[in-house]
Write a protein that holds these residues in place. Sequence first.
Motif, mmCIF file in Angstrom:
data_model
loop_
_atom_site.group_PDB
_atom_site.id
_atom_site.type_symbol
_atom_site.label_atom_id
_atom_site.label_comp_id
_atom_site.label_asym_id
_atom_site.label_seq_id
_atom_site.Cartn_x
_atom_site.Cartn_y
_atom_site.Cartn_z
ATOM 1 N N HIS B 79 0.302 -10.431 -38.867
ATOM 2 C CA HIS B 79 0.721 -9.070 -39.039
ATOM 3 C C HIS B 79 -0.374 -7.927 -38.604
ATOM 4 O O HIS B 79 0.130 -7.090 -37.987
ATOM 5 C CB HIS B 79 1.169 -8.660 -40.526
ATOM 6 C CG HIS B 79 2.290 -9.140 -40.964
ATOM 7 N ND1 HIS B 79 3.395 -8.196 -40.798
ATOM 8 C CD2 HIS B 79 3.002 -10.313 -41.158
ATOM 9 C CE1 HIS B 79 4.521 -8.806 -40.580
ATOM 10 N NE2 HIS B 79 4.211 -10.084 -41.392
ATOM 11 N N ASP B 80 -1.526 -8.512 -38.528
ATOM 12 C CA ASP B 80 -2.834 -7.485 -38.065
ATOM 13 C C ASP B 80 -2.558 -7.434 -36.496
ATOM 14 O O ASP B 80 -3.045 -6.465 -36.123
ATOM 15 C CB ASP B 80 -3.912 -8.200 -38.388
ATOM 16 C CG ASP B 80 -4.423 -8.125 -39.910
ATOM 17 O OD1 ASP B 80 -3.769 -7.442 -40.593
ATOM 18 O OD2 ASP B 80 -5.467 -8.950 -40.368
ATOM 19 N N SER B 81 -1.813 -8.423 -35.881
ATOM 20 C CA SER B 81 -1.676 -8.256 -34.469
ATOM 21 C C SER B 81 -0.153 -8.361 -34.201
ATOM 22 O O SER B 81 0.171 -8.797 -33.087
ATOM 23 C CB SER B 81 -2.398 -9.526 -33.977
ATOM 24 O OG SER B 81 -3.625 -9.749 -34.096
ATOM 25 N N HIS B 82 0.745 -7.677 -34.932
ATOM 26 C CA HIS B 82 1.973 -7.583 -34.715
ATOM 27 C C HIS B 82 2.357 -7.013 -33.340
ATOM 28 O O HIS B 82 3.330 -7.667 -32.992
ATOM 29 C CB HIS B 82 2.719 -7.108 -35.902
ATOM 30 C CG HIS B 82 2.439 -5.428 -36.166
ATOM 31 N ND1 HIS B 82 3.072 -4.512 -35.043
ATOM 32 C CD2 HIS B 82 1.449 -4.859 -36.714
ATOM 33 C CE1 HIS B 82 2.551 -3.465 -35.455
ATOM 34 N NE2 HIS B 82 1.604 -3.575 -36.284
ATOM 35 N N ASP B 83 1.489 -6.303 -32.796
ATOM 36 C CA ASP B 83 1.969 -5.708 -31.584
ATOM 37 C C ASP B 83 1.720 -6.556 -30.478
ATOM 38 O O ASP B 83 2.546 -6.225 -29.412
ATOM 39 C CB ASP B 83 0.963 -4.437 -31.333
ATOM 40 C CG ASP B 83 -0.440 -4.739 -31.697
ATOM 41 O OD1 ASP B 83 -0.716 -5.424 -32.273
ATOM 42 O OD2 ASP B 83 -1.338 -4.112 -30.697
ATOM 43 N N VAL B 84 1.214 -7.685 -30.499
ATOM 44 C CA VAL B 84 1.127 -8.669 -29.409
ATOM 45 C C VAL B 84 2.105 -9.957 -29.551
ATOM 46 O O VAL B 84 2.179 -10.754 -28.681
ATOM 47 C CB VAL B 84 -0.116 -8.945 -28.849
ATOM 48 C CG1 VAL B 84 -0.902 -7.845 -28.398
ATOM 49 C CG2 VAL B 84 -0.921 -9.639 -29.981
ATOM 50 N N ILE B 85 2.720 -9.986 -30.901
ATOM 51 C CA ILE B 85 3.411 -11.120 -31.000
ATOM 52 C C ILE B 85 4.966 -10.708 -31.049
ATOM 53 O O ILE B 85 5.360 -9.818 -31.986
ATOM 54 C CB ILE B 85 3.261 -11.611 -32.647
ATOM 55 C CG1 ILE B 85 1.745 -11.685 -32.823
ATOM 56 C CG2 ILE B 85 4.116 -12.980 -32.943
ATOM 57 C CD1 ILE B 85 1.268 -12.447 -34.127
ATOM 58 N N LEU B 86 5.568 -11.210 -30.042
ATOM 59 C CA LEU B 86 7.042 -10.885 -29.745
ATOM 60 C C LEU B 86 7.966 -11.458 -30.810
ATOM 61 O O LEU B 86 8.873 -10.800 -31.755
ATOM 62 C CB LEU B 86 7.528 -11.227 -28.512
ATOM 63 C CG LEU B 86 6.773 -10.455 -27.380
ATOM 64 C CD1 LEU B 86 7.639 -10.950 -26.219
ATOM 65 C CD2 LEU B 86 6.902 -9.068 -27.417
ATOM 66 N N THR B 87 7.550 -12.851 -31.097
ATOM 67 C CA THR B 87 8.391 -13.179 -32.161
ATOM 68 C C THR B 87 7.701 -14.660 -32.606
ATOM 69 O O THR B 87 6.986 -15.201 -31.957
ATOM 70 C CB THR B 87 9.862 -13.527 -31.773
ATOM 71 O OG1 THR B 87 10.517 -14.242 -32.618
ATOM 72 C CG2 THR B 87 9.796 -14.353 -30.527
ATOM 73 N N THR B 88 8.187 -15.388 -33.893
ATOM 74 C CA THR B 88 7.628 -16.713 -33.879
ATOM 75 C C THR B 88 8.553 -17.774 -34.339
ATOM 76 O O THR B 88 9.872 -17.173 -34.546
ATOM 77 C CB THR B 88 6.557 -16.516 -35.086
ATOM 78 O OG1 THR B 88 7.271 -16.568 -36.080
ATOM 79 C CG2 THR B 88 5.584 -15.339 -35.092
ATOM 80 N N MET B 89 8.390 -18.798 -34.260
ATOM 81 C CA MET B 89 9.536 -19.796 -34.509
ATOM 82 C C MET B 89 9.030 -21.062 -35.367
ATOM 83 O O MET B 89 7.909 -21.417 -35.037
ATOM 84 C CB MET B 89 10.291 -20.408 -33.253
ATOM 85 C CG MET B 89 11.356 -21.472 -33.545
ATOM 86 S SD MET B 89 12.390 -21.917 -32.389
ATOM 87 C CE MET B 89 11.294 -22.091 -31.009
#
Lengths: 139, 139, 139, 139
Positions: B79-89
């Motif tokens: 969450h601290d880097s939510h801006d570069v994480i598009l999605t997770t699986m």
Amino acid sequence: MGKTIRFGVSLNSDLLDQFDALCEEKSYPNRSEAIRDLIRGVLVEREQQLGGKDLAAVLTLVYDHHFSDLTQRLMEAQHDSHDVILTTMHVHLDHHNCLEVLILKGAGDTIKRLADKLIATKGVKHGKLTLTTTGQGIA
Amino acid sequence: MGKTIRFGVSLNSDLLDQFDALCEEKSYPNRSEAIRDLIRGVLVEREQQLGGKDLAAVLTLVYDHHFSDLTQRLMEAQHDSHDVILTTMHVHLDHHNCLEVLILKGAGDTIKRLADKLIATKGVKHGKLTLTTTGQGIA
Amino acid sequence: MGKTIRFGVSLNSDLLDQFDALCEEKSYPNRSEAIRDLIRGVLVEREQQLGGKDLAAVLTLVYDHHFSDLTQRLMEAQHDSHDVILTTMHVHLDHHNCLEVLILKGAGDTIKRLADKLIATKGVKHGKLTLTTTGQGIA
Amino acid sequence: MGKTIRFGVSLNSDLLDQFDALCEEKSYPNRSEAIRDLIRGVLVEREQQLGGKDLAAVLTLVYDHHFSDLTQRLMEAQHDSHDVILTTMHVHLDHHNCLEVLILKGAGDTIKRLADKLIATKGVKHGKLTLTTTGQGIA
């Protein structure tokens, strides 16, 4: 699963200072965790070289979905190998480009053959197979 | 986007025979597609070396979710880097082992720092960052 | 050895422009030579994966010759494998550090085992095995 | 240079058993030396990424010396960069094929540019640049 034990490593203090600096740079909570990661890294690498055990793997594909019947062809090729594809995830990077991720589990050879085939599909711009471990036997 | 053009390559016939055999083994529909893939491969590699452009990337993590508060710590770091994480699986490999895939997009340095941090988290058994391309500018 | 033949590759002009720029940056005399290098690269890689053929290889070692009886131990280990070591070359990098290069030729497994052993020798700071080709069958 | 110190690493006993087996397979005299090699490996890798320090490197070329004026062209290109080429060694692999090794020392960028140029020379079948360390600062 085994219990935690402790052993000693002897090292030149200059080398240790540099390693500690690298651990901090890479956000390791402590030196032990960094060393465990190095050890697990070579074990996973060895597991992949030896074959024989099931591997987990991630296949990353970037393609333009406008390209002729590419989506359809990728879908069919995947269904032919549905037994080694655990799941897939798709991101719309922009109007043209898609990033698709497939999580694979199975024999190394089968996984590599499937990856070769999907990467070779006309219209796929870039593909990369990342081998990892199922985690079994890696403490 | 440019139009399709055709150019000639001269080559020793022995070399070409071997290349054709490899193309067939890797399921390429034809020689041109295999050569386009080789070309795109070096261009994507170059793009990653140069920096400056946004990259797409996939981070693969294998971990044991029983490990203390690992799930929580990974969640917070993400969450601290939510801006570069598009999605997770997430895939449940077995009773203990999880495979998690994060699709990332952003500056190379930011992506690498985040990957370092998540891989360094205590309890993560294996992590690998796979750099790819956003597909922009790669025809 | 086969004769030179010429074949056509079709490609998007944007992709070709980028490839031409990369060829110039890497000092290729022309596009054909760059494509031949890409093709030979994947063939050599494949040759190494398949095994069966003799490989040529270069082992690079960096070590401190002051370290106990290291020079002697490296010498003895090399003589035990003299049949796969074609020649060696030694550079005195500074008062302490040596760089030694071994040119190897033989079965992939034998070469890797020898490299493992020399790299594992106490006092060797860094070692890397570089696999290449004997050139036979690569036109 | 620093003195030898000793520190403790805690580890799951299963992981340690597997690591010990790998150390034996790779001929390590003991666990400490294997761990020192892993640590030096990541430090050397980091040194190469950061730039700024001189690197040592080995360039491996395989070529057919019958090829037009290749020997002459390689010789001239090398003399243009004589300041970063410490020495070279040449092996006659067979009637046609040569393996040439260049030991390089200098700034990473300069070394890579020279390697690109020599590898790109027409008639060079295969080339690989292996980056290592000058050993300075790596205990």
